[in-house]
Structure formats: structure tokens, C-alpha cells
Design a protein around this motif. Structure first.
Motif, PDB file in Angstrom:
ATOM      1  N   VAL A 279     -33.705  48.863 -46.608  1.00 27.05           N
ATOM      2  CA  VAL A 279     -31.829  48.526 -45.727  1.00 27.05           C
ATOM      3  C   VAL A 279     -31.006  47.617 -46.714  1.00 27.05           C
ATOM      4  O   VAL A 279     -31.239  46.571 -47.154  1.00 27.05           O
ATOM      5  N   PRO A 280     -30.383  48.053 -47.242  1.00 26.88           N
ATOM      6  CA  PRO A 280     -29.365  47.572 -48.355  1.00 26.88           C
ATOM      7  C   PRO A 280     -28.748  46.669 -48.024  1.00 26.88           C
ATOM      8  O   PRO A 280     -28.327  46.459 -46.716  1.00 26.88           O
ATOM      9  N   GLY A 281     -28.799  45.448 -49.038  1.00 25.15           N
ATOM     10  CA  GLY A 281     -28.345  44.491 -48.860  1.00 25.15           C
ATOM     11  C   GLY A 281     -28.843  43.026 -48.027  1.00 25.15           C
ATOM     12  O   GLY A 281     -28.624  42.126 -47.565  1.00 25.15           O
ATOM     13  N   GLU A 282     -30.242  43.152 -47.550  1.00 25.59           N
ATOM     14  CA  GLU A 282     -31.207  42.222 -46.409  1.00 25.59           C
ATOM     15  C   GLU A 282     -31.942  41.467 -47.408  1.00 25.59           C
ATOM     16  O   GLU A 282     -32.726  42.660 -47.958  1.00 25.59           O
ATOM     17  N   ILE A 283     -31.621  40.078 -47.212  1.00 26.11           N
ATOM     18  CA  ILE A 283     -32.296  39.771 -48.415  1.00 26.11           C
ATOM     19  C   ILE A 283     -33.600  38.464 -47.442  1.00 26.11           C
ATOM     20  O   ILE A 283     -33.202  37.951 -46.572  1.00 26.11           O
ATOM     21  N   ILE A 284     -34.808  38.611 -47.696  1.00 30.65           N
ATOM     22  CA  ILE A 284     -35.449  37.711 -46.722  1.00 30.65           C
ATOM     23  C   ILE A 284     -35.928  36.624 -48.096  1.00 30.65           C
ATOM     24  O   ILE A 284     -36.270  36.980 -49.149  1.00 30.65           O
ATOM     25  N   TYR A 285     -35.707  34.803 -47.733  1.00 36.15           N
ATOM     26  CA  TYR A 285     -36.062  34.099 -48.584  1.00 36.15           C
ATOM     27  C   TYR A 285     -37.116  32.960 -47.693  1.00 36.15           C
ATOM     28  O   TYR A 285     -36.650  32.451 -46.582  1.00 36.15           O
ATOM     29  N   CYS A 286     -37.258  31.759 -48.219  1.00 31.61           N
ATOM     30  CA  CYS A 286     -38.124  31.289 -48.163  1.00 31.61           C
ATOM     31  C   CYS A 286     -37.267  29.825 -48.314  1.00 31.61           C
ATOM     32  O   CYS A 286     -36.804  28.953 -49.800  1.00 31.61           O
ATOM     33  N   HIS A 287     -37.989  28.488 -47.552  1.00 37.26           N
ATOM     34  CA  HIS A 287     -37.884  26.879 -47.907  1.00 37.26           C
ATOM     35  C   HIS A 287     -38.939  26.642 -48.457  1.00 37.26           C
ATOM     36  O   HIS A 287     -39.971  26.863 -48.009  1.00 37.26           O
ATOM     37  N   GLU A 288     -39.331  26.625 -49.823  1.00 39.69           N
ATOM     38  CA  GLU A 288     -40.534  26.079 -50.668  1.00 39.69           C
ATOM     39  C   GLU A 288     -40.881  25.242 -50.284  1.00 39.69           C
ATOM     40  O   GLU A 288     -40.538  23.556 -51.109  1.00 39.69           O
ATOM     41  N   THR A 289     -41.889  25.047 -50.748  1.00 37.91           N
ATOM     42  CA  THR A 289     -42.860  22.721 -50.394  1.00 37.91           C
ATOM     43  C   THR A 289     -43.840  22.729 -50.838  1.00 37.91           C
ATOM     44  O   THR A 289     -44.739  22.350 -50.984  1.00 37.91           O
ATOM     45  N   THR A 290     -44.754  24.376 -51.198  1.00 39.93           N
ATOM     46  CA  THR A 290     -45.511  24.542 -51.731  1.00 39.93           C
ATOM     47  C   THR A 290     -46.485  24.483 -50.904  1.00 39.93           C
ATOM     48  O   THR A 290     -48.042  24.487 -51.047  1.00 39.93           O
ATOM     49  N   GLY A 291     -46.228  24.840 -49.319  1.00 38.54           N
ATOM     50  CA  GLY A 291     -47.342  24.464 -47.826  1.00 38.54           C
ATOM     51  C   GLY A 291     -46.469  23.999 -46.901  1.00 38.54           C
ATOM     52  O   GLY A 291     -45.185  25.833 -47.013  1.00 38.54           O
ATOM     53  N   ASP A 292     -46.764  23.564 -45.873  1.00 37.66           N
ATOM     54  CA  ASP A 292     -46.003  23.801 -44.704  1.00 37.66           C
ATOM     55  C   ASP A 292     -44.345  23.342 -44.812  1.00 37.66           C
ATOM     56  O   ASP A 292     -44.032  22.516 -45.667  1.00 37.66           O
ATOM     57  N   ALA A 293     -43.530  23.886 -44.290  1.00 40.10           N
ATOM     58  CA  ALA A 293     -41.797  23.712 -44.173  1.00 40.10           C
ATOM     59  C   ALA A 293     -41.459  23.294 -42.690  1.00 40.10           C
ATOM     60  O   ALA A 293     -41.633  24.210 -41.734  1.00 40.10           O
ATOM     61  N   GLN A 295     -38.318  24.825 -41.131  1.00 43.20           N
ATOM     62  CA  GLN A 295     -38.534  25.743 -41.066  1.00 43.20           C
ATOM     63  C   GLN A 295     -38.385  26.395 -42.021  1.00 43.20           C
ATOM     64  O   GLN A 295     -38.416  27.102 -43.631  1.00 43.20           O
ATOM     65  N   ARG A 296     -39.586  27.496 -42.534  1.00 40.99           N
ATOM     66  CA  ARG A 296     -40.082  28.378 -43.159  1.00 40.99           C
ATOM     67  C   ARG A 296     -39.295  29.695 -43.995  1.00 40.99           C
ATOM     68  O   ARG A 296     -38.174  29.452 -44.690  1.00 40.99           O
ATOM     69  N   MET A 297     -38.895  30.352 -42.736  1.00 42.32           N
ATOM     70  CA  MET A 297     -38.735  31.866 -42.793  1.00 42.32           C
ATOM     71  C   MET A 297     -36.933  31.762 -42.568  1.00 42.32           C
ATOM     72  O   MET A 297     -36.572  31.771 -41.586  1.00 42.32           O
ATOM     73  N   TRP A 298     -36.207  32.543 -43.357  1.00 39.45           N
ATOM     74  CA  TRP A 298     -34.936  32.589 -43.748  1.00 39.45           C
ATOM     75  C   TRP A 298     -34.499  33.953 -43.648  1.00 39.45           C
ATOM     76  O   TRP A 298     -35.362  35.057 -44.540  1.00 39.45           O
ATOM     77  N   THR A 299     -33.550  34.425 -43.347  1.00 40.89           N
ATOM     78  CA  THR A 299     -32.558  35.834 -43.944  1.00 40.89           C
ATOM     79  C   THR A 299     -31.345  35.684 -44.112  1.00 40.89           C
ATOM     80  O   THR A 299     -30.150  35.256 -43.251  1.00 40.89           O
ATOM     81  N   VAL A 300     -30.472  36.748 -45.087  1.00 38.57           N
ATOM     82  CA  VAL A 300     -28.919  36.609 -44.909  1.00 38.57           C
ATOM     83  C   VAL A 300     -28.360  38.299 -45.821  1.00 38.57           C
ATOM     84  O   VAL A 300     -29.190  39.195 -46.236  1.00 38.57           O
ATOM     85  N   ARG A 301     -27.796  38.280 -45.372  1.00 39.44           N
ATOM     86  CA  ARG A 301     -27.104  39.782 -46.181  1.00 39.44           C
ATOM     87  C   ARG A 301     -26.767  39.667 -47.423  1.00 39.44           C
ATOM     88  O   ARG A 301     -26.629  38.252 -48.128  1.00 39.44           O
ATOM     89  N   GLY A 302     -26.658  40.444 -48.065  1.00 39.11           N
ATOM     90  CA  GLY A 302     -26.224  40.072 -49.633  1.00 39.11           C
ATOM     91  C   GLY A 302     -25.409  40.242 -49.710  1.00 39.11           C
ATOM     92  O   GLY A 302     -24.886  39.200 -51.155  1.00 39.11           O
ATOM     93  N   ASP A 303     -23.877  39.735 -49.166  1.00 45.40           N
ATOM     94  CA  ASP A 303     -22.604  39.195 -48.560  1.00 45.40           C
ATOM     95  C   ASP A 303     -22.638  37.728 -48.571  1.00 45.40           C
ATOM     96  O   ASP A 303     -20.974  37.298 -48.712  1.00 45.40           O
ATOM     97  N   GLY A 304     -23.980  37.307 -48.367  1.00 48.75           N
ATOM     98  CA  GLY A 304     -23.592  35.871 -47.586  1.00 48.75           C
ATOM     99  C   GLY A 304     -23.675  36.002 -46.569  1.00 48.75           C
ATOM    100  O   GLY A 304     -23.564  34.495 -45.990  1.00 48.75           O
ATOM    101  N   THR A 305     -23.200  37.124 -45.914  1.00 48.52           N
ATOM    102  CA  THR A 305     -23.176  36.675 -44.446  1.00 48.52           C
ATOM    103  C   THR A 305     -24.286  36.702 -43.123  1.00 48.52           C
ATOM    104  O   THR A 305     -25.551  37.080 -44.121  1.00 48.52           O
TER     105      THR A 305
END
Length: 458
Positions: A279-293, A295-305
């Protein structure tokens, strides 16, 4: 704090060609003899194919990133075979031939990205040498495109050219931004999405850096802290909160023009930037803590929406190691390696990106001794949607049938040091590739794969 918003083009950055020439090195295109061999797993009885064996070791990309070239013939790896820092190598899965792709210092192999539609590799090259003083001069960092087809042809014929013959400088990156979370290619391969930070780094505990050639035990110090059952829950949370401080962000890099634009900024530390390969423009990223967070997982579109949390977790869940599994799904682990974590459901899980429905696929009971628990640690899904693969704290690798939930032990005793196995399926969903410390008893890594027995599919 004011968040920077950058728009840059490469046309005005004349340092590109100069840096390209200084990066040329004679070992680009060097061909190494096959190191391929097989052994039989003592527990499962399955044949394991070993692709590399060198004292310097060879590791693979993180399980979030493409590992096979677009033609399906070559696997990308990184190692320090020439003694000139970590470099990129291609390993032919069938013949075992090994070709060196980069050379020279600061080659940027930590987050190398293979294109899926073309025979190209992207690396971020340059920066400041490891261990250098904070005020030491840094080489300009550049996003470099490497054309693999002619490089492979020339290497196999024994007539490699200068590195510049295969490279194109996409752009010189803004000096104000630093890497945080790697980078990934969009599904349509028109952009790269780059995880960043800026400003003065916040103070962090000492044991937060990944393993390196000069400090191979750093990964183990993180693991030891994160698996210590004697550490109080609140003490662990404070450690993670300190490690997870931002700021962070994602920038889009146009691969044709080199223009850099803002996607999003976050208040927390950016980590594990990946894209949906379908799927073009679909990004998955995370809050990096080197362990537990929190809220770990996040998603955003490539245009920021559309920025939103993915799987809203509770305070007593440890979510980690998310990876895009199919066109509509992200697979991840709900960790169960500490006694209090087992008070809730744990194991490999999958969440639908469109409906937010979540399903647990399975967990294993693993006694590590001395009051320590194990269980699944990293996971990945097969492109055909039929299988999940997961490793355990002891270094065993399991396959899970997603339709029936049946678990199969595939291969064992891969040490999980100096780094984890990070399993990934081949593009045809028939093999699992890992990096393993088995041959060196945890001193270095080698690349290995195992075929899925046909009887499991039946």
C-alpha cells in the motif's frame, strides 16, 4: 520546543559529487567464494542451509525490511569482512556467491533498503565516525542509490568498475537532523521515509546502544536488564520513560528530486520506521524505549494525515517487534517473559489495519531457569498470509499455521547473541531466513535458512 520543518532539494548542494568520489573503494564488486553448507538440526531433524561463515560475521536487515533482491536471487547482508567497517554484501541463495556492494568508512549499512520493484539498494552514507568526539568534523550524510544489476554482472565476470559507476547520490541530508528509527522505501518506490531527531540528545542510561564491533556486549546488557525478574515494575517503567524521550519525526525524501519534506513530528523518540509493501503511502512506526512503551505502535500516511495509535495497549502489556505481515495486517508480540506479564494473554498477535480487529496466534511456555521465563520474542508473517514465524528467548524458531493455530518447531539453539535471529520469510513463503550465533557460540552471526516441510502445508 519549536519543531523544525525542512524542505530541501539536492540541486543546491554541490557537495554531492565530491563526496561520491571520496567514497570510491576498490573492494566494491569483489567476489568471495561460496561458504554455503548444510547441517541437520539435532532436535527437529530438518536441514539448515548456512550461507556465511566468517570470523567477522554477517547479519541481515531487521525483519521489517526487504531482504531479497527484486529478482529473488540475492540476499542482502552486512559484515566487516574487509576490516574497514560494516559493509553491504549480496549472497546468492542458490550458488552461495558473495559480492561486496559498499566499501570505505561510514557506509551506512545499519538501515540498508532494497527496492522491491527494481535491482537497487539505498543506504545513508556519511556522518561522524563511531567513538569520535561530539565536536569532531562529520562527513556530509547522503542518501545513495546503488544500481545492483551492472554491479552483479561486472562482479561475476571479474571486472568490477569504480563504485561511482553504480551509484547515484539522491541528496545530501539536512545537517540539523539525525537518524532515529532508520528509513524505509514507499511501496511505489517514489519516496523514502526517514526517522529523525534533532537538537541536544536527552540523557539516557548507558546501555541503550545496539551491538557494534567495538562493543559487542551492548545488546546483551539491554537484554539482561529487560529480562531481569527482580527489577521492580515501576523501576523498569522509569528506565523506559527515560530512554523514550524525544523529540522524533519522519521526513519524506523524493527519490527522483531529492527534496526532503516533513511527514510528522512526535514528542517521543522515533523508532522502527517501516512501510506497507502493498500500500503506497502507509507508514508504521513506534515509540522507541529499548523495551516497553506506554503506546508502542503507530501508523500514519505519507502526507502526514491519519496519524493514530495501532492497537491501543493497556499499562500491563508489553508490545513490541511489529512488522507488516500482509496488505491489511501488522503482526506483533505481546511479551510474556516476566511473571507479571503472564497475568494477561501474551504471544504472537495480528491486527487488521482497516478494522482494528486483533487476534492472538499463539505462545509457548519456555523455562529459562533461575526464575526467568521466555516465550516468543520476534515475529513475521509469510507474504501468502498462511504462516507466522517467531523466535524464542532460547533461540528456537517456530512456525504457526495461521488457519489452525498449530505450532511447529523449525530449528533450535541459535543463541540470540550477539543479536537476535530476526526471522523473515522468503518472497515465495517457502523458506525462513535467520541470523544465528550457533556456529560461533554467540560470538558472531551467520545467515541461515530452513525450508518449510511440504507436509505442514498438507
Amino acid at each position: 520546543m519549536k519543531k523544525p520543518h525542512f524542505v530541501f532539494g539536492c540541486a543546491a548542494l554541490v557537495a554531492c559529487s565530491l563526496f561520491a568520489h571520496t567514497a570510491i573503494a576498490s573492494n566494491v564488486g569483489k567476489r568471495y567464494a561460496s561458504e554455503k553448507k548444510t547441517y541437520t538440526d539435532a532436535v527437529t531433524g530438518f536441514e539448515v542451509t548456512v550461507l556465511t561463515k566468517d570470523d567477522a560475521g554477517m547479519s541481515k536487515p531487521y525483519q521489517t525490511h526487504t531482504t531479497w533482491t527484486a529478482d529473488g536471487k540475492w540476499i542482502i547482508g552486512r559484515g566487516n569482512r574487509g576490516g574497514n567497517g560494516s559493509q553491504s554484501f549480496l549472497i546468492n541463495e542458490n550458488t552461495g556467491d558473495i559480492i561486496q556492494v559498499t566499501d570505505g568508512p561510514l557506509s551506512g549499512t545499519g538501515s540498508q533498503n532494497l527496492a522491491r520493484k527494481s535491482m537497487k539498494l539505498y543506504v545513508i552514507r556519511g556522518g561522524r565516525a563511531q567513538g569520535a568526539a561530539a565536536d569532531a568534523p562529520a562527513t556530509p550524510r547522503q542518501l545513495v542509490e546503488i544500481n545492483l544489476d551492472p554491479l552483479i554482472t561486472d562482479a561475476m565476470s571479474g571486472k568490477p568498475k569504480d563504485a561511482s559507476a553504480y551509484e547515484r547520490i539522491v541528496c545530501t541530508l539536512p545537517e540539523e537532523l539525525r537518524d532515529a528509527g532508520g528509513f524505509a522505501l514507499d511501496a511505489d518506490e517514489t519516496k523514502a521515509y526517514w526517522g529523525v531527531t534533532w537538537g541536544t540528545p536527552p540523557p539516557r542510561p548507558a546501555a541503550t546502544a545496539p551491538a557494534t564491533a567495538s562493543n559487542p556486549n551492548e545488546r546483551r546488557s539491554i537484554d539482561n536488564a529487560n529480562t531481569n525478574p527482580a527489577e521492580a515494575r515501576e523501576a523498569a517503567r522509569q528506565r523506559f520513560a527515560t530512554n523514550g524521550k524525544g523529540p522524533g519525526g519522519i521526513r519524506a525524501i523524493d527519490l527522483a528530486t531529492g527534496v526532503v519534506t516533513k511527514v510528522i513530528d512526535t514528542e517521543f523518540r522515533m523508532g522502527h520506521v517501516q512501510t506497507n509493501p502493498w500500500v503506497p503511502g502507509e507508514i508504521i512506526y513506534c515509540h522507541e524505549t529499548t523495551g516497553d512503551a506506554p503506546q508502542r505502535m503507530w501508523t500514519v500516511r505519507g502526507d502526514g494525515t491519519g496519524n493514530r495509535p495501532l492497537y491501543v495497549e493497556t499499562p500491563d502489556e508489553w508490545i513490541t517487534h511489529e512488522t507488516v505481515a500482509t496488505k491489511d495486517e501488522v503482526m506483533f508480540n505481546i511479551m510474556g517473559h516476566l511473571p507479571y506479564l503472564r497475568e494477561r494473554p501474551t504471544g504472537v498477535a495480528v491486527i487488521n489495519l482497516r478494522t482494528n480487529t486483533m487476534k492472538l496466534l499463539g505462545q509457548v511456555e519456555e523455562d529459562m531457569g533461575k526464575g526467568q521465563l521466555g516465550g516468543f520474542w520476534h515475529c513475521n508473517g509469510s507474504p501468502d498470509g498462511k504462516w507466522a514465524v517467531a523466535d524464542t528467548f532460547k533461540g528456537d524458531v517456530f512456525i504457526i499455521n495461521r488457519e489452525t493455530g498449530e505450532k511447529h518447531l523449525l530449528t533450535t539453539d541459535h543463541k540470540m547473541k550477539p543479536d537476535h535471529t530476526h526471522p523473515i520469510f522468503s518472497p515465495d513463503s517457502k523458506r525462513v531466513l535467520i541470523q544465528s550465533g550457533k556456529q560461533s557460540d554467540g560470538k558472531t552471526l551467520d545467515l541461515m535458512y530452513v525450508e518449510l516441510p511440504a507436509k505442514w502445508s498438507r
